[in-house]
Design a protein around this motif. Sequence first.
Motif, PDB file in Angstrom:
ATOM      1  N   LEU A  64     -13.331   1.833  -0.166  1.00  0.00           N
ATOM      2  CA  LEU A  64     -13.790   0.523  -0.688  1.00  0.00           C
ATOM      3  C   LEU A  64     -15.153   0.687  -1.176  1.00  0.00           C
ATOM      4  CD1 LEU A  64     -12.848  -2.212  -1.627  1.00  0.00           C
ATOM      5  CD2 LEU A  64     -13.637  -3.035   0.713  1.00  0.00           C
ATOM      6  N   ASP A 123     -10.602  -5.875   1.630  1.00  0.00           N
ATOM      7  CA  ASP A 123      -9.913  -4.785   0.833  1.00  0.00           C
ATOM      8  C   ASP A 123      -8.906  -5.160  -0.002  1.00  0.00           C
ATOM      9  OD1 ASP A 123      -9.860  -1.713   0.303  1.00  0.00           O
ATOM     10  OD2 ASP A 123      -7.762  -1.745   1.065  1.00  0.00           O
ATOM     11  N   ARG A 182      -8.496  -5.790  -4.286  1.00  0.00           N
ATOM     12  CA  ARG A 182      -7.567  -4.901  -4.959  1.00  0.00           C
ATOM     13  C   ARG A 182      -6.085  -5.703  -5.133  1.00  0.00           C
ATOM     14  NH1 ARG A 182      -8.880   0.637  -4.021  1.00  0.00           N
ATOM     15  NH2 ARG A 182     -10.032   1.306  -2.255  1.00  0.00           N
ATOM     16  N   ARG A 221       0.966  -0.927   0.090  1.00  0.00           N
ATOM     17  CA  ARG A 221      -0.096   0.104   0.050  1.00  0.00           C
ATOM     18  C   ARG A 221       0.803   1.306  -0.184  1.00  0.00           C
ATOM     19  NH1 ARG A 221      -5.328  -1.697   1.111  1.00  0.00           N
ATOM     20  NH2 ARG A 221      -5.771   0.701   1.178  1.00  0.00           N
ATOM     21  N   HIS A 257      -5.610   0.845  -7.502  1.00  0.00           N
ATOM     22  CA  HIS A 257      -6.341   0.947  -8.726  1.00  0.00           C
ATOM     23  C   HIS A 257      -6.559  -0.368  -9.110  1.00  0.00           C
ATOM     24  CE1 HIS A 257      -4.580   5.002  -8.870  1.00  0.00           C
ATOM     25  NE2 HIS A 257      -5.871   5.119  -9.372  1.00  0.00           N
ATOM     26  N   GLY A 258      -6.623  -1.433  -8.265  1.00  0.00           N
ATOM     27  CA  GLY A 258      -6.548  -3.025  -8.241  1.00  0.00           C
ATOM     28  C   GLY A 258      -7.717  -3.504  -9.096  1.00  0.00           C
ATOM     29  N   TRP A 283     -15.056   3.291  -4.262  1.00  0.00           N
ATOM     30  CA  TRP A 283     -14.585   2.474  -5.148  1.00  0.00           C
ATOM     31  C   TRP A 283     -15.326   1.333  -6.154  1.00  0.00           C
ATOM     32  CZ3 TRP A 283     -11.470  -2.567  -5.385  1.00  0.00           C
ATOM     33  CH2 TRP A 283     -10.708  -2.749  -6.336  1.00  0.00           C
ATOM     34  N   PRO A 300      -2.480  -1.042  -5.408  1.00  0.00           N
ATOM     35  CA  PRO A 300      -3.515  -1.121  -4.754  1.00  0.00           C
ATOM     36  C   PRO A 300      -4.597  -0.452  -4.879  1.00  0.00           C
ATOM     37  CG  PRO A 300      -1.805  -0.727  -3.069  1.00  0.00           C
ATOM     38  CD  PRO A 300      -1.347  -0.966  -4.748  1.00  0.00           C
TER      39      PRO A 300
END
Length: 226
Positions: free
Chosen positions: A24, A72, A76, A9, A84-85, A27, A82
């Motif tokens: 999360l 999370d 990701r 991270r 933009h996983g 996202w 992570p």
Amino acid sequence: MQPAEQTGRDDSVPTDPASVGAALATWLEDLGLAEQLTAAGLPTFVRDGDVVSWRDPLSGERLADDRLLELDRMLRSVGDDPAHGVPVELVRLRREGRLRAALLDGGWLDYAGVARLRGVSENAARFAVHKAAERRTLLLVQQEGRTLVPSFQLDGAGEVRPELLTVLEPLLAARIDPWRVWIWLTSPAGLLSGGVPHEVARDPEEQAYVQRAAVALAERSRPGRR
């Protein structure tokens, strides 16, 4: 707390549970994947303004912080960044959901529809359909208590297309989810250079390639195989 280089991270990604849960949720909403959580058997969330509450899928209770952080990380986990996983499983479920909706839009027959094509009674069609399914020569799909007969596999007389018999058998023998079989047979396939399996099978010179692709899919789908 572990250094960023060990956790994967960076400073732009929150690490406290409340912030992680909110980020999360946002996202997933932005990706249009929030509604796939239930289908995937994953924890779900409820948003009340800026406050996001994550719930355990079994108990319905508040999701423990350690499980939220693990969720999370898991979602990701594809990709180097992570922030933009890619939640691959949720993307797959969304794609399958869209394909299912398209297939349900006129792509199937019920017992009465098969009976009309064959010129027999509905009871006779029902019996024949299920006997064929037992012999692994006909794909049936269950949807909300109904038995659907995907129409791509039938000819004008309501019989299974002969060229599909050796394609259906390995797929049905492997006990692959019928929806997945339906989707695979009616979607572009990489093993067939983008050809749609049931359409490619119409060509006698290509039919063997479709059969081999079906066998390969069946082998990959057996328990313990990936």
